[in-house]
Design an enzyme around this catalytic site. Structure first.
Site, mmCIF file in Angstrom:
data_model
loop_
_atom_site.group_PDB
_atom_site.id
_atom_site.type_symbol
_atom_site.label_atom_id
_atom_site.label_comp_id
_atom_site.label_asym_id
_atom_site.label_seq_id
_atom_site.Cartn_x
_atom_site.Cartn_y
_atom_site.Cartn_z
ATOM 1 N N LYS A 1 -1.749 -6.554 -1.984
ATOM 2 C CA LYS A 1 -1.206 -6.083 -0.701
ATOM 3 C C LYS A 1 -2.307 -5.435 0.392
ATOM 4 O O LYS A 1 -3.325 -5.247 -0.276
ATOM 5 C CB LYS A 1 -0.415 -4.665 -1.005
ATOM 6 C CG LYS A 1 0.277 -4.101 0.392
ATOM 7 C CD LYS A 1 1.322 -3.059 0.149
ATOM 8 C CE LYS A 1 0.909 -1.734 -0.330
ATOM 9 N NZ LYS A 1 -0.087 -1.057 0.483
ATOM 10 N N GLU B 1 5.932 0.868 6.712
ATOM 11 C CA GLU B 1 5.581 2.394 6.345
ATOM 12 C C GLU B 1 5.807 3.155 7.527
ATOM 13 O O GLU B 1 5.109 2.820 8.863
ATOM 14 C CB GLU B 1 4.355 2.489 5.806
ATOM 15 C CG GLU B 1 3.818 4.017 5.774
ATOM 16 C CD GLU B 1 2.649 4.061 4.793
ATOM 17 O OE1 GLU B 1 2.056 3.211 4.413
ATOM 18 O OE2 GLU B 1 2.361 5.340 4.430
HETATM 19 O O1 KIV Z 1 -1.062 3.009 -1.454
HETATM 20 C C1 KIV Z 1 0.415 3.240 -1.687
HETATM 21 O O2 KIV Z 1 0.595 3.830 -2.196
HETATM 22 C C2 KIV Z 1 0.916 2.798 -0.489
HETATM 23 C C3 KIV Z 1 2.075 3.100 -0.113
HETATM 24 C C4 KIV Z 1 2.448 2.803 1.282
HETATM 25 C C5 KIV Z 1 3.413 2.792 -1.011
HETATM 26 O O3 KIV Z 1 0.541 1.558 -0.059
#
Ligand code: KIV
Length: 256
Positions: free
Chosen positions: A112, A181
């Site tokens: 991500k 978010e």
């Molecule tokens: O680092 C993290 O925990 C995230 C949250 C927004 C789920 O990216």
């Protein structure tokens, strides 16, 4: 059967909500996986359990070290890892190198990364082309804490249109899912309807295709939680009481 990107997309089509949580070690990962969590994220929010104030100091080596432990605890859940700050923003080749190390060294299934501005969209397209599944992350992006703070994003019409367009561009670049978010629920609903890939919300209302929370918040291990988190149990209290009871028994020679 292990969860795949195709399964996550199918769950969106079926209207079956996706359950996601973060993990940082073997024991937590094993508990979450056995409890039926669909997606486990080694998030850079792990900074909190490592004692950092923000997500910025976490290194790629720290993410890899913890992800290897989490991997050993998972049988079924999809394993996703955050690319940490400044391990992908510099250039496309830096992003491929960092994401490639994560997939090769840890057995994670995807990465991500934060942001939906044009250069990041191009980076996502190149990562996907290289065979690396990518989840986008728009709205509040904590790696930009010194620019955005930790405030809700997308409150004006202009900001909400920008976030919508970023999400669309990331989907077109090949992202398999989108983290939303701390944005208004109405905007998250609009994005969720617009995208074919699943949206996973945190502080983004009930209309997302799935929800994620930071596990140390859920378990009451963090000293402070964001306003949208829900604390389901208070492990700080439970652990403190257990340790105090143990200390009393050792000092009174009641244990062993
Ligand atoms: O680092 C993290 O925990 C995230 C949250 C927004 C789920 O990216």
């Amino acid at each position: 059967m292990p969860v795949t990107t195709q399964q996550l997309i199918q769950w969106k089509q079926q209207g079956r909500p996706i359950v996601a949580l973060t993990a940082w070690d073997y024991a937590i990962a094993q508990l979450l996986d056995a409890a039926g969590v669909d997606l486990i994220l080694v998030g850079d929010s792990m900074a909190v359990v490592l004692g950092y104030e923000t997500t910025l100091p976490i290194t790629l080596d720290e993410m890899i070290y913890h992800t290897k432990a989490v991997r050993r605890g998972i049988k079924r859940a999809f394993l996703l890892v955050d690319l940490p700050f400044l391990t992908y923003q510099e250039s496309i080749s830096q992003a491929i190198h960092s994401a490639g190390r994560i997939l090769k060294e840890t057995g994670a299934q995807g990465v991500k990364l934060e942001g939906g501005y044009p250069e990041m969209v191009e980076t996502v397209a190149r990562l996907v082309k290289a065979g690396i599944p990518v989840m986008g992350h728009v709205g509040l992006t904590p790696q930009a804490v010194h620019q955005l703070g930790l405030r809700q994003q997308g409150k004006t019409e202009e900001a909400s249109e920008r976030i919508l367009q970023e999400a669309i561009a990331l989907e077109q670049a090949g992202a398999f899912a989108m983290l939303l978010e701390h944005i208004p629920a109405s905007l998250a609903m609009q994005i969720t309807h617009k995208l074919k890939i699943p949206t996973i919300g945190i502080g983004a209302g009930v209309h997302c295709d799935g929800q994620v929370l930071v596990t140390s918040d859920v378990l009451g291990l963090s000293s402070k939680q964001p306003p949208f988190a829900k604390v389901y149990t208070n492990l700080r209290e439970t652990i403190t009481k257990a340790v105090q009871d143990y200390a009393v028994e050792v000092r009174d020679r009641k244990f062993p």
